[in-house]
Scaffold this active site. Structure first.
Site, short mmCIF file in Angstrom:
data_model
loop_
_atom_site.label_atom_id
_atom_site.label_comp_id
_atom_site.label_asym_id
_atom_site.label_seq_id
_atom_site.Cartn_x
_atom_site.Cartn_y
_atom_site.Cartn_z
N PRO A 296 0.83 -1.22 0.00
CA PRO A 296 0.00 0.00 0.00
C PRO A 296 0.86 1.26 0.00
CG PRO A 296 -0.60 -1.48 1.82
CD PRO A 296 0.66 -2.01 1.21
N GLU A 297 0.52 2.20 -0.88
CA GLU A 297 1.18 3.49 -0.92
C GLU A 297 0.16 4.56 -0.53
OE1 GLU A 297 3.44 4.00 -4.58
OE2 GLU A 297 3.61 1.85 -4.84
#
Ligand code: ZN
Length: 287
Positions: free
Chosen positions: A2-3
């Site tokens: 996840p960014e």
């Protein structure tokens, strides 16, 4: 992994649901999550606390609790934060590491196959700010993030611009996907030294970062591996990558095949025409 857009998607979904609710019960099943603090200690600090807000800083999710207490979570590689209704009596999710039960019966589940995700309880705004400022740089979707801010961060940096973008202390929240997307949008090769970018390139990169991240949020993030939003649903950004994971496909701008290379130790996608390589290497020719 996840960014910023994936974490922001989760935050936007959960913030209105958790604000004002009290944590009735907390269970930390995996000591790695809270290490070096013991699970019982974290459970005790969370139990009975009211959640005032859910914020994001870079890839960190921050639950502001009453009495100036803060739960700072990071999903790392494979963490997910799932929202489960009281009437949902399906068996508990695989790889469950933490369960927060709210006073209305909803559950917040931190699941994490690879177990790199973390949770830290911090007392006091000052300590929280210190913790975050040691780990994350400028917030790219904040209005204060201007081309000048980016230029200052890049000044003197000899690292390849891709490595520069992945360094959370330079620009917060950008990871492998959105670094590739931003560099392609900007027409900049990932191996160019960050400190040697010209002013016009810095401006294009700034716009590329902001546009790539905003697109990711609009599409509820990218689900190329384990990422799911808080409802357990996939994002759709992976269907709209301009360059990332498109090796062998024609570049959407010029038609030349997209190449996969290595930059900052990560699989990196690049169009050699749209993103010219740093000074072509010349072989020494014998005199
Ligand atoms: Zn191209």
């Amino acid at each position: 992994m996840p960014e910023l857009p994936e974490v922001e998607t989760i935050r936007r979904q959960l913030a209105p649901r958790v604000a004002g609710r009290t944590i009735a019960r907390a269970r930390v099943f995996d000591p790695l999550w809270s290490a070096p603090v013991a699970p019982r200690e974290v459970e005790r600090k969370l139990r009975g606390r009211r959640i005032e807000a859910l914020r994001r800083r870079g890839k960190y999710l921050i639950a502001d609790l009453d009495e100036d207490r803060h739960l700072v979570m990071h999903l790392r590689m494979t963490g997910n934060l799932l929202w489960v209704a009281p009437e949902d009596d399906r068996p508990e999710r695989p790889h469950l590491r933490v369960r927060l039960t709210l006073d209305d019966g909803h559950r917040l589940l931190f699941t994490d196959q690879r177990r790199f995700g973390t949770g830290v309880v911090i007392d006091g705004t000052h300590l929280l700010e210190t913790y975050l400022s040691e780990r994350v740089g400028p917030e790219p979707l904040d209005p204060a993030f201007t081309p000048d801010v980016l230029a200052r961060a890049a000044r003197g940096r000899r690292a390849p611009v891709k490595a520069f973008l992945l360094d959370q202390r330079r620009v917060a929240g950008v990871g492998n996907i959105y670094a590739d997307e931003a560099l392609f949008r900007a027409g900049i090769h990932p191996l160019r030294p960050a400190g040697r970018l010209r002013r016009a390139e810095i401006e294009r990169l700034h716009r590329g970062i902001v546009e790539a991240l905003e697109r990711g949020i609009e599409r509820q993030g990218a689900s190329i591996d384990d990422y799911r939003d808080s409802n357990g649903d996939r994002g759709s950004m992976q269907d709209e990558f301009l360059i990332h994971l498109r090796a062998g496909e024609p570049c959407i701008r010029c038609g030349r095949p997209v190449r996969k290379t290595l930059a900052a130790g990560r699989g990196t996608y690049v169009c050699s025409r749209c993103q010219p390589a740093p000074r072509p290497r010349r072989r020494a020719t014998p005199a």
